[in-house]
Design a protein around this motif. Structure first.
Motif, PDB file in Angstrom:
ATOM      1  N   THR A  87       0.810  -1.219   0.000  1.00 58.03           N
ATOM      2  CA  THR A  87       0.000   0.000   0.000  1.00 58.03           C
ATOM      3  C   THR A  87       0.843   1.269   0.000  1.00 58.03           C
ATOM      4  O   THR A  87       0.387   2.326  -0.444  1.00 58.03           O
ATOM      5  N   TRP A  91       1.243   0.041  -4.637  1.00 56.82           N
ATOM      6  CA  TRP A  91      -0.075   0.581  -4.974  1.00 56.82           C
ATOM      7  C   TRP A  91      -0.325   1.951  -4.360  1.00 56.82           C
ATOM      8  O   TRP A  91      -1.469   2.378  -4.230  1.00 56.82           O
ATOM      9  N   ASP A  92       0.737   2.640  -4.022  1.00 53.71           N
ATOM     10  CA  ASP A  92       0.585   3.974  -3.465  1.00 53.71           C
ATOM     11  C   ASP A  92      -0.006   4.906  -4.528  1.00 53.71           C
ATOM     12  O   ASP A  92       0.341   4.810  -5.716  1.00 53.71           O
ATOM     13  N   SER A 158     -12.271   5.855   0.021  1.00 51.36           N
ATOM     14  CA  SER A 158     -10.857   5.526   0.088  1.00 51.36           C
ATOM     15  C   SER A 158     -10.122   6.118  -1.115  1.00 51.36           C
ATOM     16  O   SER A 158     -10.429   5.814  -2.264  1.00 51.36           O
ATOM     17  N   HIS A 160      -6.958   5.578  -1.895  1.00 53.92           N
ATOM     18  CA  HIS A 160      -6.184   4.507  -2.520  1.00 53.92           C
ATOM     19  C   HIS A 160      -7.049   3.703  -3.487  1.00 53.92           C
ATOM     20  O   HIS A 160      -6.632   3.407  -4.613  1.00 53.92           O
ATOM     21  N   VAL A 198      -5.647  -3.403  -3.386  1.00 50.86           N
ATOM     22  CA  VAL A 198      -5.601  -2.123  -2.676  1.00 50.86           C
ATOM     23  C   VAL A 198      -6.709  -2.051  -1.636  1.00 50.86           C
ATOM     24  O   VAL A 198      -6.490  -1.650  -0.485  1.00 50.86           O
ATOM     25  N   THR A 201      -5.870  -4.285   1.410  1.00 56.04           N
ATOM     26  CA  THR A 201      -4.804  -3.780   2.282  1.00 56.04           C
ATOM     27  C   THR A 201      -5.296  -2.642   3.173  1.00 56.04           C
ATOM     28  O   THR A 201      -4.933  -2.571   4.351  1.00 56.04           O
ATOM     29  N   ARG A 202      -6.141  -1.774   2.618  1.00 54.68           N
ATOM     30  CA  ARG A 202      -6.605  -0.632   3.412  1.00 54.68           C
ATOM     31  C   ARG A 202      -7.501  -1.060   4.572  1.00 54.68           C
ATOM     32  O   ARG A 202      -7.435  -0.502   5.668  1.00 54.68           O
TER      33      ARG A 202
END
Length: 284
Positions: A87, A91-92, A158, A160, A198, A201-202
């Motif tokens: 993250t 995938w930032d 989100s 992301h 993504v 992960t968040r």
């Protein structure tokens, strides 16, 4: 006299019919674009209403999922480090936007001006709309005991998840024509993996609720749909054929001249639309 009047009326009538046909076509495209965008936006609007109203089933889903994944994170610190790497680097949002920026520069070198503009507008609009929505909703992030990760700002939607959706859509729709047909399922699989990954992960890191991630996906899809419909309208106006997501947004990008010169735009219009009205004569 009557014959001369008939000769004058015919071209005028043909010209009026042509203008009516063009107006009708434009009106149809406008209505269809508005309907398609609205249909895609409805799920996000519904998610927003449910979040704002604190709908109990959604609250229980968010809370229960967050607690289960948080417990797993506490028991597996190595897994947390891996998720933080994904993250924070792979995938930032900054990394995803840089990929889009590289593609935009490449499009400019190929003189694909409108495709470059579409990619830029989609990425920038997605970021701004997501940020604005966050500040309008002002939803707090999850508060969990012994948090394994931290993130600033508000929670819904989100950023992301939204950035992954818009960025992967841009990369897919631009680059698919360059990929051999037999290999095209691979970039689709990579894009889907990135978008879903993504989101996971968040939530697993405890910095977003499930509904935040779903909201980011839906809002990103809405932005991409709206900008893509505008680009498709330009293609039709220049006499190009419709495309499908499986073909990419502009299949001509694989050729040496992705956009025809201005002097050739008229030649791309179907011949029946370029014909002179009956009864007119060219001079010279």
């Amino acid at each position: 006299m009557a014959q001369r009047t008939t000769r004058v009326r015919r071209p005028v009538r043909a010209l009026l019919l042509r203008h009516r046909s063009a107006d009708a076509t434009f009106g149809t495209r406008l209505v269809l674009a508005a309907i398609a965008t609205a249909v895609v936006a409805v799920p996000f609007a519904l998610a927003l209403v449910l979040v704002e109203s604190r709908w109990p089933p959604l609250y229980r889903l968010d809370r229960g999922t967050a607690e289960r994944l948080h417990q797993t994170a506490l028991e597996h610190p190595g897994w947390v480090d891996f998720l933080e790497f994904l993250t924070g680097y792979v995938w930032d949002p900054v990394a995803m936007r840089l990929l889009v920026a590289v593609v935009v520069v490449w499009l400019l070198t190929r003189r694909a001006w409108r495709l470059a503009a579409w990619a830029s507008v989609t990425a920038v609009a997605g970021g701004l709309i997501g940020l604005l929505t966050k500040h309008v909703v002002e939803r707090a992030r999850p508060h969990l005991p012994d948090p394994v990760s931290h993130a600033p700002g508000f929670s819904f939607p989100s950023g992301h998840a939204m950035t992954a959706t818009t960025s992967c859509a841009v990369l897919l729709l631009v680059l698919l024509p360059l990929v051999p047909r037999a290999w095209r399922p691979l970039p689709w699989a990579l894009a889907v993996t990135a978008v879903l990954g993504v989101g996971y992960t968040r939530v697993a890191l405890g910095v977003h609720w499930v509904s935040d991630v779903v909201g980011g996906w839906l809002l990103g899809l809405t932005v991409v749909t709206a900008t893509t419909l505008v680009f498709e309208a330009w293609r039709l106006d220049t006499g190009r054929r419709r495309t499908t997501p499986a073909q990419g947004l502009e299949p001509e990008i694989s050729s040496t001249t992705p956009e025809p010169p201005l002097s050739l735009r008229h030649a791309s219009v179907p011949s029946d639309e370029r014909r002179d009205p009956p009864g007119t004569h060219r001079s010279g």
